[in-house]
Design an enzyme around this catalytic site. Structure first.
Site, PDB file in Angstrom:
ATOM      1  N   SER A   5      -6.451  36.682  30.210  1.00  0.00           N
ATOM      2  CA  SER A   5      -5.116  37.136  29.806  1.00  0.00           C
ATOM      3  C   SER A   5      -5.181  37.864  28.482  1.00  0.00           C
ATOM      4  CB  SER A   5      -4.180  35.942  29.622  1.00  0.00           C
ATOM      5  OG  SER A   5      -4.184  35.130  30.741  1.00  0.00           O
ATOM      6  N   HIS A  48      -6.242  40.950  36.699  1.00  0.00           N
ATOM      7  CA  HIS A  48      -5.351  39.946  36.103  1.00  0.00           C
ATOM      8  C   HIS A  48      -4.221  39.540  37.048  1.00  0.00           C
ATOM      9  CE1 HIS A  48      -2.413  38.732  32.684  1.00  0.00           C
ATOM     10  NE2 HIS A  48      -3.212  37.731  32.968  1.00  0.00           N
ATOM     11  N   GLU A  77      -2.474  43.069  37.570  1.00  0.00           N
ATOM     12  CA  GLU A  77      -2.785  44.133  36.605  1.00  0.00           C
ATOM     13  C   GLU A  77      -4.273  44.463  36.742  1.00  0.00           C
ATOM     14  OE1 GLU A  77      -0.289  43.987  32.556  1.00  0.00           O
ATOM     15  OE2 GLU A  77      -1.196  42.080  33.015  1.00  0.00           O
ATOM     16  N   ASN A 110       2.129  40.790  29.331  1.00  0.00           N
ATOM     17  CA  ASN A 110       2.242  39.919  28.158  1.00  0.00           C
ATOM     18  C   ASN A 110       2.632  40.683  26.896  1.00  0.00           C
ATOM     19  OD1 ASN A 110       1.819  37.433  29.364  1.00  0.00           O
ATOM     20  ND2 ASN A 110      -0.402  37.712  29.364  1.00  0.00           N
TER      21      ASN A 110
HETATM   22  P1  NAD Z   1      -7.801  26.067  34.001  1.00  0.00           P
HETATM   23  O1  NAD Z   1      -8.057  25.312  32.763  1.00  0.00           O
HETATM   24  O2  NAD Z   1      -6.796  25.547  34.992  1.00  0.00           O
HETATM   25  O3  NAD Z   1      -9.186  26.283  34.807  1.00  0.00           O
HETATM   26  C1  NAD Z   1     -10.371  26.701  34.219  1.00  0.00           C
HETATM   27  C2  NAD Z   1     -11.532  26.178  35.058  1.00  0.00           C
HETATM   28  O4  NAD Z   1     -12.746  26.782  34.577  1.00  0.00           O
HETATM   29  C3  NAD Z   1     -11.733  24.657  34.967  1.00  0.00           C
HETATM   30  O5  NAD Z   1     -11.742  24.097  36.265  1.00  0.00           O
HETATM   31  C4  NAD Z   1     -13.112  24.511  34.299  1.00  0.00           C
HETATM   32  O6  NAD Z   1     -13.853  23.397  34.775  1.00  0.00           O
HETATM   33  C5  NAD Z   1     -13.772  25.820  34.699  1.00  0.00           C
HETATM   34  N1  NAD Z   1     -14.917  26.196  33.869  1.00  0.00           N
HETATM   35  C6  NAD Z   1     -15.062  26.068  32.527  1.00  0.00           C
HETATM   36  N2  NAD Z   1     -16.285  26.530  32.150  1.00  0.00           N
HETATM   37  C7  NAD Z   1     -16.896  26.967  33.282  1.00  0.00           C
HETATM   38  C8  NAD Z   1     -18.182  27.522  33.546  1.00  0.00           C
HETATM   39  N3  NAD Z   1     -19.053  27.750  32.586  1.00  0.00           N
HETATM   40  N4  NAD Z   1     -18.492  27.839  34.820  1.00  0.00           N
HETATM   41  C9  NAD Z   1     -17.618  27.607  35.832  1.00  0.00           C
HETATM   42  N5  NAD Z   1     -16.382  27.077  35.637  1.00  0.00           N
HETATM   43  C10 NAD Z   1     -16.040  26.749  34.378  1.00  0.00           C
HETATM   44  O7  NAD Z   1      -7.418  27.558  33.522  1.00  0.00           O
HETATM   45  P2  NAD Z   1      -6.539  28.658  34.291  1.00  0.00           P
HETATM   46  O8  NAD Z   1      -5.115  28.530  33.880  1.00  0.00           O
HETATM   47  O9  NAD Z   1      -6.911  28.655  35.723  1.00  0.00           O
HETATM   48  O10 NAD Z   1      -7.071  29.998  33.574  1.00  0.00           O
HETATM   49  C11 NAD Z   1      -8.279  30.612  33.969  1.00  0.00           C
HETATM   50  C12 NAD Z   1      -8.283  32.041  33.474  1.00  0.00           C
HETATM   51  O11 NAD Z   1      -7.152  32.744  34.009  1.00  0.00           O
HETATM   52  C13 NAD Z   1      -8.184  32.210  31.961  1.00  0.00           C
HETATM   53  O12 NAD Z   1      -8.962  33.297  31.574  1.00  0.00           O
HETATM   54  C14 NAD Z   1      -6.706  32.506  31.740  1.00  0.00           C
HETATM   55  O13 NAD Z   1      -6.451  33.251  30.575  1.00  0.00           O
HETATM   56  C15 NAD Z   1      -6.388  33.338  32.958  1.00  0.00           C
HETATM   57  N6  NAD Z   1      -4.985  33.386  33.360  1.00  0.00           N
HETATM   58  C16 NAD Z   1      -4.213  32.259  33.331  1.00  0.00           C
HETATM   59  C17 NAD Z   1      -2.879  32.333  33.725  1.00  0.00           C
HETATM   60  C18 NAD Z   1      -2.012  31.099  33.728  1.00  0.00           C
HETATM   61  O14 NAD Z   1      -0.782  31.234  33.811  1.00  0.00           O
HETATM   62  N7  NAD Z   1      -2.570  29.909  33.660  1.00  0.00           N
HETATM   63  C19 NAD Z   1      -2.336  33.542  34.174  1.00  0.00           C
HETATM   64  C20 NAD Z   1      -3.156  34.677  34.230  1.00  0.00           C
HETATM   65  C21 NAD Z   1      -4.486  34.582  33.816  1.00  0.00           C
END
Ligand code: NAD
Length: 291
Positions: free
Chosen positions: A119, A140, A152, A190
């Site tokens: 993000s 994204h 995106e 954002n």
């Molecule tokens: P989350 O915390 O729910 O999930 C992240 C996952 O990554 C976890 O299961 C963790 O175990 C895993 N992880 C950590 N290190 C790792 C590694 N080295 N190898 C493999 N897996 C690993 O987070 P999320 O909300 O799913 O966000 C993930 C990404 O998506 C981030 O970059 C975030 O910015 C982006 N994002 C989030 C949202 C949102 O609303 N939550 C929206 C758009 C984009």
């Protein structure tokens, strides 16, 4: 280049949503996480979410069964080696993402496209540390992935047209809509949404309106489906603050300074729905404004 197999790194909220929509669009999905629990949790969540889609008549039982059978989970990153497209959706920390790409590269085909669902981290910077910055871009998705229409697509400075076209064709196959954004902090959604939420918090901080009057003003006066403070609680106040800091630092403009009241809520651990308290208190039957 035809994309058949998609490797997804990170099986959290976003990773499982991405795997869900890719599998229903007939891609083969390899889903990786460092945590076995995250992988089994993701499979349960996808099965539950697909069941809900079946009960609402959105997909057939056969589509659900085929979809789920297209997803393979693994804790070994190298198992993603045969992917045509990688979507990294791991924890939002640059060192984590960088290490993932570094570990993955030796196992990949030379033409595999690399993308990140970040993000806020610079796509150009992530790409520059790989062997193929021209085949790297931002992919994204919005949360929740199966519901939200927009994706995106963010080109880094070196991204080539072929890579963009290949990613755009994946978005088309998902029946979602792509918006093309340049690689600047916050991209499009954002960059516009967070300053609006931050301004709503300033409006509260300065006493212009209460939580309720601010939210109903934007719901009824601007036709937004949710008020900005309600929405901030849904997204997570820590996430909102982190994105404002990225805009403030990355664009070096005081107009993006995070509201001190937003910082105070985060310091209190009142992060919104996920901690049961933010601009509203969710511990009772009905949400009650906290100011
Ligand atoms: P989350 O915390 O729910 O999930 C992240 C996952 O990554 C976890 O299961 C963790 O175990 C895993 N992880 C950590 N290190 C790792 C590694 N080295 N190898 C493999 N897996 C690993 O987070 P999320 O909300 O799913 O966000 C993930 C990404 O998506 C981030 O970059 C975030 O910015 C982006 N994002 C989030 C949202 C949102 O609303 N939550 C929206 C758009 C984009």
């Amino acid at each position: 280049m035809e994309i058949k197999t998609i490797g997804i790194v990170g099986a959290g909220q976003m990773g499982n949503g991405i795997a869900h929509v890719m599998a229903l669009a007939d891609y083969n999905v390899m889903l990786n996480d460092v945590s076995e629990d995250a992988l089994s949790g993701a499979m349960d969540t996808m099965a539950r979410n697909m069941d809900r889609q079946v009960s609402r008549g959105k997909i057939s039982e056969a589509a659900r069964d085929t979809g789920l059978s297209r997803i393979t989970t693994t804790v070994a990153l190298k198992d993603l080696g045969q992917s045509d497209l990688i979507i990294e959706a791991a924890t939002e920390r640059e060192t984590v993402k960088q290490a993932i790409f570094e570990d993955l590269l030796p196992h990949l085909k030379p033409n595999t496209i690399l993308t990140s669902n970040t993000s806020s981290i610079s796509i150009t910077r992530l790409a520059s540390r790989t062997d193929r910055p021209e085949k790297f871009m931002g992919f994204h998705f919005m949360n929740p992935v199966p519901v939200m229409q927009l994706v995106e697509l963010i080109r880094g400075i070196a991204t080539d047209e072929e890579t963009f076209v290949a990613c755009k064709s994946v978005v088309d196959r998902l029946n979602k809509t792509a918006a093309s954004a340049e690689d600047f902090p916050g991209f499009i959604v954002n960059r516009i949404l967070m300053p609006m939420i931050n301004e709503a918090v300033y409006t509260l901080y300065e006493g212009v309106g209460s939580v309720q009057s601010i939210d109903s003003s934007m719901r009824l006066g601007a036709n937004h489906p949710m008020g900005p403070l309600e929405l901030a609680d849904f997204i997570g106040l820590d996430t909102c603050l982190a994105i404002m800091n990225v805009l403030h630092d990355g664009l070096a403009d005081t107009k993006y300074r995070p509201c001190p009241l937003l910082t105070k809520y985060v310091e209190a651990g009142w992060l919104g729905r996920k901690t049961d308290r933010g601009f509203y208190d969710y511990r009772g039957e009905m949400p009650v404004p906290t100011r």
